[in-house]
Write a protein that holds these residues in place. Sequence first.
Motif, mmCIF file in Angstrom:
data_model
loop_
_atom_site.group_PDB
_atom_site.id
_atom_site.type_symbol
_atom_site.label_atom_id
_atom_site.label_comp_id
_atom_site.label_asym_id
_atom_site.label_seq_id
_atom_site.Cartn_x
_atom_site.Cartn_y
_atom_site.Cartn_z
ATOM 1 N N ALA A 391 24.131 77.195 101.670
ATOM 2 C CA ALA A 391 24.625 78.493 101.206
ATOM 3 C C ALA A 391 24.202 79.631 102.141
ATOM 4 N N LYS A 392 23.027 79.486 102.763
ATOM 5 C CA LYS A 392 22.523 80.514 103.677
ATOM 6 C C LYS A 392 23.056 80.347 105.099
ATOM 7 N N GLY A 393 23.863 79.322 105.317
ATOM 8 C CA GLY A 393 24.357 79.064 106.667
ATOM 9 C C GLY A 393 23.305 78.479 107.573
ATOM 10 N N LYS A 394 22.273 77.894 106.974
ATOM 11 C CA LYS A 394 21.178 77.305 107.743
ATOM 12 C C LYS A 394 21.273 75.779 107.731
ATOM 13 N N SER A 395 22.442 75.274 108.120
ATOM 14 C CA SER A 395 22.606 73.824 108.171
ATOM 15 C C SER A 395 23.121 73.408 109.540
ATOM 16 N N GLU A 396 22.656 72.265 109.973
ATOM 17 C CA GLU A 396 23.085 71.674 111.243
ATOM 18 C C GLU A 396 23.824 70.396 110.912
ATOM 19 N N GLN A 397 25.002 70.208 111.483
ATOM 20 C CA GLN A 397 25.811 69.053 111.110
ATOM 21 C C GLN A 397 25.158 67.747 111.546
ATOM 22 N N SER A 398 25.026 66.838 110.606
ATOM 23 C CA SER A 398 24.446 65.527 110.913
ATOM 24 C C SER A 398 25.387 64.729 111.806
ATOM 25 N N MET A 399 24.811 63.793 112.544
ATOM 26 C CA MET A 399 25.597 62.942 113.431
ATOM 27 C C MET A 399 26.188 61.789 112.623
ATOM 28 N N SER A 400 27.375 62.005 112.086
ATOM 29 C CA SER A 400 27.968 61.050 111.145
ATOM 30 C C SER A 400 28.778 59.948 111.805
ATOM 31 N N THR A 401 29.038 60.061 113.089
ATOM 32 C CA THR A 401 29.920 59.081 113.736
ATOM 33 C C THR A 401 29.224 58.322 114.863
ATOM 34 N N LEU A 402 27.934 58.135 114.748
ATOM 35 C CA LEU A 402 27.223 57.330 115.734
ATOM 36 C C LEU A 402 27.673 55.876 115.635
ATOM 37 N N PRO A 403 27.588 55.119 116.723
ATOM 38 C CA PRO A 403 27.969 53.700 116.674
ATOM 39 C C PRO A 403 27.192 52.953 115.592
ATOM 40 N N ALA A 404 27.808 51.922 115.044
ATOM 41 C CA ALA A 404 27.221 51.195 113.917
ATOM 42 C C ALA A 404 25.863 50.582 114.254
ATOM 43 N N ASP A 405 25.641 50.224 115.519
ATOM 44 C CA ASP A 405 24.372 49.574 115.873
ATOM 45 C C ASP A 405 23.332 50.553 116.413
ATOM 46 N N HIS A 406 23.643 51.843 116.402
ATOM 47 C CA HIS A 406 22.725 52.834 116.965
ATOM 48 C C HIS A 406 21.381 52.829 116.255
ATOM 49 N N TRP A 407 21.422 52.872 114.919
ATOM 50 C CA TRP A 407 20.159 52.980 114.183
ATOM 51 C C TRP A 407 19.280 51.749 114.365
ATOM 52 N N ALA A 408 19.898 50.585 114.536
ATOM 53 C CA ALA A 408 19.101 49.369 114.705
ATOM 54 C C ALA A 408 18.519 49.275 116.118
ATOM 55 N N LYS A 409 19.351 49.499 117.114
ATOM 56 C CA LYS A 409 18.893 49.320 118.499
ATOM 57 C C LYS A 409 18.001 50.469 118.968
#
Length: 439
Positions: A391-409
């Motif tokens: 609501a305060k405009g204090k948000s940063e867009q999350s990285m929603s389209t990272l490759p499926a194996d990014h978090w694991a590798k």
Amino acid sequence: MKRMKWLHIMAPTAALALVVSACSNGDGTTNTGSNQGSAKEIKISLLNSKGEIQTQLEEAAKTFQKDNPNISLEIMAAPAGTSPFERASTLYASGNPPTMLMLDTGDVEKFKDRILDLSGEKWNADTVANATDLTTFGGKNYGFPLAVEGYGFIYNKAIVDKAVGGSFDPSTIKTTNDLENLFKQIEASGKKALIISPMDWSLGAHFLPLAYAGQNKDMAEVNKFIDSLKAGKAGLAGNKVFNGLMDTFDVMMKYNIDQKSPLTGTYERGGELLGKGEVGVWFQGNWAWPQIKSFDSASGAYGFMPVPISNNAGDYGNQEISSAVSKRIIIDKERSTPEQQEAAKKFLNWIVYDQKGQDFLVNKASIIPAFKNITLPAADPLGKSIQAYIAKGKSEQSMSTLPADHWAKVGASMQKYLHKSADRATLVKEIEEYWKSVK
């Protein structure tokens, strides 16, 4: 977002079914008995990749079935340690995908030829701004935006208030030095400063992506940066945002309650220590409220503060919280019958427009809705905190389209750094090599 975060949290292995007994017709429907004449039961299923709401989804399925006696809904839990994309791919490979699948945003496009175009559904007009942008291809939207999620440092207000000698204001933490001073104050008060959850999805899908998103307020520029990493044209060794974020991580490691055995912690342990007041801060997302609440016996007062990425208070990212529409529900068109598809659509509409569905979403599952027509306030302090930042405009867009194996590798590389079995130069090398391998 659990994973983020969102991102995010793996459910128990068992797949639990909520069905009523009937005789199968072999086409996804069953006869329900003479009392309902020729009415047929339609069996549908949903793969749940948001494990912390498994129980709530099961209860929602029961309530939905009471309102729709001819539809039985089975809630299938994604196995622990498996990404939604991996599980969905396995189910399709077996020729037995569920009617609906809950995926991370970036996975929807990979299945667009096998899933239903949902552009004609009424709820599209009631979504919050940009909610369907990342699941729209060729002018057609394929994903139902289930939840807005955000993450950062969750603080236990009672612990932090005592440490600072008054009412803690999260906006006072604007730099990495501010954060370390807070950690020192917490420890001086007799409590441990924080706990780092070492799961690869937390480190790889939530923490490290702050280094990508923080490159620029404009996501188009962030995407260009990612493309440069893929092409081997951009490096991280001299990148200001990356190094600033890792400097903050170094401070976190210094004050981590589990620094002697940094890889042994579990997701549940973080919620327990924060809820019991044994630590003041935990890096996690608003999806963690059910776990924290189960251990909290005091004030129930919690909130978020952003993760600083420099010692210049004015730098973008220092005062913003990461948030985005995370989980999406898609409907299979390859194996499900037209009747099952319509029943699945009915369930999604029930979530958005039925009072009981809205109650499940907001009050039972503690989800921040992605729909403007749902006016129920967030039911928990973490959801309220995320909504306040947005609501305060204090948000940063999350990285929603990272490759499926990014978090694991890449998460594995972050784990080595956390364990101190790899230095920053090694971490940089492994992250850069990962991106150059992405096609």
